[in-house]
Design an enzyme around this catalytic site. Sequence first.
Site, PDB file in Angstrom:
ATOM      1  N   GLY A   1      22.970  48.863 -18.412  1.00 25.12           N
ATOM      2  CA  GLY A   1      24.247  48.173 -18.139  1.00 25.12           C
ATOM      3  C   GLY A   1      24.067  46.671 -18.016  1.00 25.12           C
ATOM      4  O   GLY A   1      24.961  45.890 -18.375  1.00 25.12           O
TER       5      GLY A   1
ATOM      6  N   GLU B   1      25.660  34.347 -46.773  1.00 25.43           N
ATOM      7  CA  GLU B   1      24.717  34.287 -47.908  1.00 25.43           C
ATOM      8  C   GLU B   1      24.564  35.650 -48.598  1.00 25.43           C
ATOM      9  O   GLU B   1      23.474  36.040 -49.002  1.00 25.43           O
ATOM     10  CB  GLU B   1      23.376  33.686 -47.489  1.00 25.43           C
TER      11      GLU B   1
END
Length: 388
Positions: free
Chosen positions: A339, A362
């Site tokens: 968490g 790209e």
Amino acid sequence: MVDFTLTDEQKALREMAHDFAEKEIRSVAWELDVDGTWPQDIINKAWEIGLMNSHIPEEYGGVGASYLDGCLIEEELAWGCSGVQTTVGANGLAAAPVLLAGSEETKKKYLGMLTERPALASFCLTEPSAGSDVSGMRTRAVKKGDKYVLNGSKCFITNGGYADWYTVYAKTDPDAGHRGISAFVVPKDDTVIVDKKEDKMGQRASNTATITFNDTEIPAENLLGEENKGFKVAMMTLDRTRPGVAAMATGIARAAFEMAVDYSKERVQFGVPIAMHQAIQFMIADMSTKIHLSRLATWNSAVLLDQGRRNTIESSHAKRFAADTAMEVTTDAVQVFGGYGFIKEYKVEKFMRDAKIMQLYEGTAQIQRLVIARETLLPRRVEEPAAV
Ligand SMILES: Cc1cc2nc3c(=O)[nH]c(=O)nc-3n(C[C@H](O)[C@H](O)[C@H](O)COP(=O)(O)OP(=O)(O)OC[C@H]3O[C@@H](n4cnc5c(N)ncnc54)[C@H](O)[C@@H]3O)c2cc1C
């Protein structure tokens, strides 16, 4: 001989880039990320010590580094913050078409601008309706006497808001698809408008803008190479810059991996550090293997360029694999943190946000696979030379 042993100079370069990343980039990376703060101080310092414009040859004032050297720098700076590295490295993308196809005068003038002072240039290919399929671009360049007049909009342009000049792809024959595209160098003037700064998920320290050309006039000699041959210039550019993106992806993955390894040794659950649980060990082992293979594929694609050989499939292998690795490894690093990984204070989540763009710009992950499939199914028989 197959040998990836770095020379003493390359080791020193990597160490210098790493020190810079640690002291100048990491120390402010999370601060820059909050508001998307522009890292001008870092740009100035990186330029000063030669970590920018690494591929520009010495005759135009650059460092003249090899592609492999460039990858060493890119991995280290991205380890610091890939948003900053994208900013510092984007001149390479704008300069590559000039190096490939520009006249001697154009090279001296525009590459010289980047090496005389910490100036920036941008690469303008993408448009709102032409992303992966650049043949759909609508920006027009019309020849009028000894000038070209450009009209149209480019989106998602890295450093667009701060560039002094742009490499721009425009249609000179609108009915010819990708065979009607030409490449130009366009200096910034009052007819070049920066329309929009994007608010992004990751790489928030980089600037991404929309650039519009309104009857922008440029001298005819700013055409790069021949008319209607711009698509080839763009593709050859990407062959040369994708190893750098792969190196960046490797740097992001490595940064998240190192944090996950440290955390796994400290965090105790069920009476032992979580690193003692085999499920965590296997995750760490897989992360380590993928990073190692990303680096090998990246260096291989760069070394081919340094040898003057065509590297289309290898640069797509590297970019595809390293980008997917960055996404997987950063996601697993958050998982190792449990968490806490989801909480900004623990810092690891930034890498997961930054990693996503590696699979997008790209050429997306899907476009890399298209290139790899095409190169596999329809291999080119003739080795192409390294320059147009
Ligand atoms: C932060 C950032 C910085 C950028 N910097 C620059 C820059 O400096 N210069 C520049 O020119 N551009 C830049 N880009 C643009 C980037 O290269 C494009 O976003 C990218 O090429 C994808 O184009 P698109 O976003 O239009 O997606 P689309 O092309 O619309 O794709 C949408 C989805 O469809 C998939 N897809 C598309 N076609 C196919 C196909 N044939 N087969 C299978 N899947 C397909 C794609 O993989 C993707 O998943 C940048 C983008 C971002 C977000």
